[in-house]
Scaffold this motif. Structure first.
Motif, PDB file in Angstrom:
ATOM      1  N   ARG A 189       0.857  -1.191   0.000  1.00 35.62           N
ATOM      2  CA  ARG A 189       0.000   0.000   0.000  1.00 35.62           C
ATOM      3  C   ARG A 189       0.883   1.227   0.000  1.00 35.62           C
ATOM      4  NH1 ARG A 189      -3.216  -1.610   5.182  1.00 35.62           N
ATOM      5  NH2 ARG A 189      -1.306  -2.755   5.410  1.00 35.62           N
ATOM      6  N   TRP A 190       0.634   2.100  -0.976  1.00 35.27           N
ATOM      7  CA  TRP A 190       1.405   3.337  -1.097  1.00 35.27           C
ATOM      8  C   TRP A 190       2.908   3.069  -1.183  1.00 35.27           C
ATOM      9  CZ3 TRP A 190      -1.472   7.378  -2.311  1.00 35.27           C
ATOM     10  CH2 TRP A 190      -2.808   7.375  -1.928  1.00 35.27           C
ATOM     11  N   GLY A 191       3.266   1.961  -1.822  1.00 34.98           N
ATOM     12  CA  GLY A 191       4.675   1.625  -2.007  1.00 34.98           C
ATOM     13  C   GLY A 191       5.342   1.003  -0.790  1.00 34.98           C
ATOM     14  N   ILE A 192       4.586   0.732   0.251  1.00 30.97           N
ATOM     15  CA  ILE A 192       5.133   0.136   1.472  1.00 30.97           C
ATOM     16  C   ILE A 192       4.628  -1.299   1.580  1.00 30.97           C
ATOM     17  CG2 ILE A 192       5.225   0.254   3.990  1.00 30.97           C
ATOM     18  CD1 ILE A 192       4.757   3.298   3.682  1.00 30.97           C
ATOM     19  N   ARG A 193       5.550  -2.235   1.859  1.00 33.18           N
ATOM     20  CA  ARG A 193       5.185  -3.642   2.003  1.00 33.18           C
ATOM     21  C   ARG A 193       4.819  -3.931   3.456  1.00 33.18           C
ATOM     22  NH1 ARG A 193      10.132  -6.602  -0.848  1.00 33.18           N
ATOM     23  NH2 ARG A 193      11.229  -5.014   0.320  1.00 33.18           N
ATOM     24  N   TYR A 194       3.598  -4.418   3.652  1.00 35.00           N
ATOM     25  CA  TYR A 194       3.121  -4.802   4.982  1.00 35.00           C
ATOM     26  C   TYR A 194       2.954  -6.313   5.015  1.00 35.00           C
ATOM     27  CZ  TYR A 194       1.950   0.118   5.577  1.00 35.00           C
ATOM     28  OH  TYR A 194       2.005   1.477   5.675  1.00 35.00           O
ATOM     29  N   LEU A 195       3.356  -6.923   6.093  1.00 33.69           N
ATOM     30  CA  LEU A 195       3.191  -8.360   6.259  1.00 33.69           C
ATOM     31  C   LEU A 195       1.761  -8.652   6.692  1.00 33.69           C
ATOM     32  CD1 LEU A 195       4.914 -10.964   6.160  1.00 33.69           C
ATOM     33  CD2 LEU A 195       5.246 -10.693   8.616  1.00 33.69           C
ATOM     34  N   LYS A 196       1.120  -9.591   6.006  1.00 38.91           N
ATOM     35  CA  LYS A 196      -0.244  -9.971   6.384  1.00 38.91           C
ATOM     36  C   LYS A 196      -0.222 -10.641   7.753  1.00 38.91           C
ATOM     37  CE  LYS A 196      -1.919 -10.651   1.686  1.00 38.91           C
ATOM     38  NZ  LYS A 196      -2.421 -11.630   0.704  1.00 38.91           N
ATOM     39  N   HIS A 197      -1.317 -10.502   8.495  1.00 38.16           N
ATOM     40  CA  HIS A 197      -1.393 -11.059   9.849  1.00 38.16           C
ATOM     41  C   HIS A 197      -1.408 -12.579   9.861  1.00 38.16           C
ATOM     42  CE1 HIS A 197      -1.741  -7.199  11.782  1.00 38.16           C
ATOM     43  NE2 HIS A 197      -2.643  -6.844  10.881  1.00 38.16           N
ATOM     44  N   THR A 198      -1.639 -13.187   8.703  1.00 39.10           N
ATOM     45  CA  THR A 198      -1.649 -14.651   8.609  1.00 39.10           C
ATOM     46  C   THR A 198      -0.357 -15.204   8.016  1.00 39.10           C
ATOM     47  OG1 THR A 198      -2.691 -14.463   6.444  1.00 39.10           O
ATOM     48  CG2 THR A 198      -4.156 -14.744   8.346  1.00 39.10           C
ATOM     49  N   ALA A 199       0.585 -14.338   7.658  1.00 38.21           N
ATOM     50  CA  ALA A 199       1.804 -14.757   6.955  1.00 38.21           C
ATOM     51  C   ALA A 199       2.707 -15.634   7.818  1.00 38.21           C
ATOM     52  CB  ALA A 199       2.578 -13.532   6.491  1.00 38.21           C
ATOM     53  N   VAL A 200       3.268 -16.637   7.162  1.00 39.50           N
ATOM     54  CA  VAL A 200       4.233 -17.539   7.793  1.00 39.50           C
ATOM     55  C   VAL A 200       5.413 -17.660   6.824  1.00 39.50           C
ATOM     56  CG1 VAL A 200       4.642 -19.896   8.603  1.00 39.50           C
ATOM     57  CG2 VAL A 200       2.441 -18.815   9.031  1.00 39.50           C
ATOM     58  N   PRO A 201       6.641 -17.482   7.293  1.00 40.47           N
ATOM     59  CA  PRO A 201       7.797 -17.583   6.403  1.00 40.47           C
ATOM     60  C   PRO A 201       8.007 -19.034   5.956  1.00 40.47           C
ATOM     61  CG  PRO A 201       8.533 -17.389   8.667  1.00 40.47           C
ATOM     62  CD  PRO A 201       7.041 -17.211   8.673  1.00 40.47           C
ATOM     63  N   THR A 202       8.283 -19.221   4.670  1.00 44.10           N
ATOM     64  CA  THR A 202       8.469 -20.577   4.150  1.00 44.10           C
ATOM     65  C   THR A 202       9.733 -20.729   3.313  1.00 44.10           C
ATOM     66  OG1 THR A 202       7.105 -20.008   2.237  1.00 44.10           O
ATOM     67  CG2 THR A 202       5.983 -21.079   4.087  1.00 44.10           C
ATOM     68  N   ILE A 203      10.444 -19.654   3.058  1.00 44.99           N
ATOM     69  CA  ILE A 203      11.605 -19.726   2.172  1.00 44.99           C
ATOM     70  C   ILE A 203      12.886 -19.693   2.999  1.00 44.99           C
ATOM     71  CG2 ILE A 203      12.804 -18.654   0.234  1.00 44.99           C
ATOM     72  CD1 ILE A 203      10.053 -17.371  -0.486  1.00 44.99           C
ATOM     73  N   PHE A 204      13.474 -20.864   3.122  1.00 43.42           N
ATOM     74  CA  PHE A 204      14.735 -21.006   3.855  1.00 43.42           C
ATOM     75  C   PHE A 204      15.619 -21.963   3.078  1.00 43.42           C
ATOM     76  CE2 PHE A 204      11.569 -19.942   7.055  1.00 43.42           C
ATOM     77  CZ  PHE A 204      12.180 -18.870   7.673  1.00 43.42           C
ATOM     78  N   ALA A 205      16.916 -21.816   3.211  1.00 44.20           N
ATOM     79  CA  ALA A 205      17.849 -22.710   2.535  1.00 44.20           C
ATOM     80  C   ALA A 205      17.663 -24.129   3.065  1.00 44.20           C
ATOM     81  CB  ALA A 205      19.284 -22.250   2.776  1.00 44.20           C
ATOM     82  N   SER A 206      17.826 -25.097   2.185  1.00 45.44           N
ATOM     83  CA  SER A 206      17.764 -26.487   2.637  1.00 45.44           C
ATOM     84  C   SER A 206      19.029 -26.773   3.441  1.00 45.44           C
ATOM     85  CB  SER A 206      17.637 -27.431   1.455  1.00 45.44           C
ATOM     86  OG  SER A 206      18.815 -27.393   0.681  1.00 45.44           O
ATOM     87  N   PRO A 207      19.024 -27.813   4.294  1.00 41.17           N
ATOM     88  CA  PRO A 207      20.204 -28.083   5.131  1.00 41.17           C
ATOM     89  C   PRO A 207      21.506 -28.187   4.340  1.00 41.17           C
ATOM     90  CG  PRO A 207      18.367 -29.401   5.871  1.00 41.17           C
ATOM     91  CD  PRO A 207      17.925 -28.709   4.604  1.00 41.17           C
ATOM     92  N   GLY A 208      21.500 -28.837   3.189  1.00 34.96           N
ATOM     93  CA  GLY A 208      22.718 -28.949   2.386  1.00 34.96           C
ATOM     94  C   GLY A 208      23.195 -27.601   1.893  1.00 34.96           C
ATOM     95  N   ASP A 209      22.262 -26.781   1.414  1.00 39.74           N
ATOM     96  CA  ASP A 209      22.613 -25.441   0.947  1.00 39.74           C
ATOM     97  C   ASP A 209      23.153 -24.602   2.083  1.00 39.74           C
ATOM     98  OD1 ASP A 209      21.641 -26.144  -1.546  1.00 39.74           O
ATOM     99  OD2 ASP A 209      19.718 -25.123  -1.260  1.00 39.74           O
ATOM    100  N   GLU A 210      22.521 -24.725   3.242  1.00 37.89           N
ATOM    101  CA  GLU A 210      22.919 -23.920   4.395  1.00 37.89           C
ATOM    102  C   GLU A 210      24.316 -24.289   4.858  1.00 37.89           C
ATOM    103  OE1 GLU A 210      21.238 -23.541   8.810  1.00 37.89           O
ATOM    104  OE2 GLU A 210      19.783 -23.128   7.243  1.00 37.89           O
TER     105      GLU A 210
END
Length: 107
Positions: free
Chosen positions: A70-91
């Motif tokens: 909104r208005w160029g600002i990114r807001y996190l939705k109240h239901t958001a859950v992070p899902t993008i993480f490196a896999s153990p081998g990559d990490e």
């Protein structure tokens, strides 16, 4: 106060990605929503860790549909859950080359 991502081996800080310099946003952990916090920590593979109110996750760990713009600002939705993480081998490889504190024996 500088902003750092609390995800294991994520080097993002201060509003720019460590890898390709794209713009980042940082979001606090949902400390008052226990169920959602557990999902965040489970996805991060840090179930027994408790974040403080000063620790944040960067926008690289969220899918685009987790954010409202909104208005160029990114807001996190109240239901958001992070899902993008490196896999153990990559990490492990990432940590090895960048001297992260993750132990190789954990994998």
């Amino acid at each position: 106060m500088p902003r750092y991502c609390a995800a294991a081996c994520c080097k993002n800080r201060g509003g720019q990605s460590a890898t390709d310099r794209h713009k980042l946003s940082f979001y606090p952990f949902p400390l008052h929503d226990k169920e959602r916090l557990e999902k965040w920590l489970r996805n991060m593979k840090r179930d027994s860790w408790t974040p403080s109110k000063h620790q944040l996750l960067c926008s690289d760990h969220f899918t685009p549909d987790s954010l409202d713009v909104r208005w160029g600002i990114r807001y996190l939705k109240h239901t958001a859950v992070p899902t993008i993480f490196a896999s153990p081998g990559d990490e492990v490889m990432f940590c090895f080359f960048f001297f992260c504190s993750t132990k190789l024996t954990d994998y």
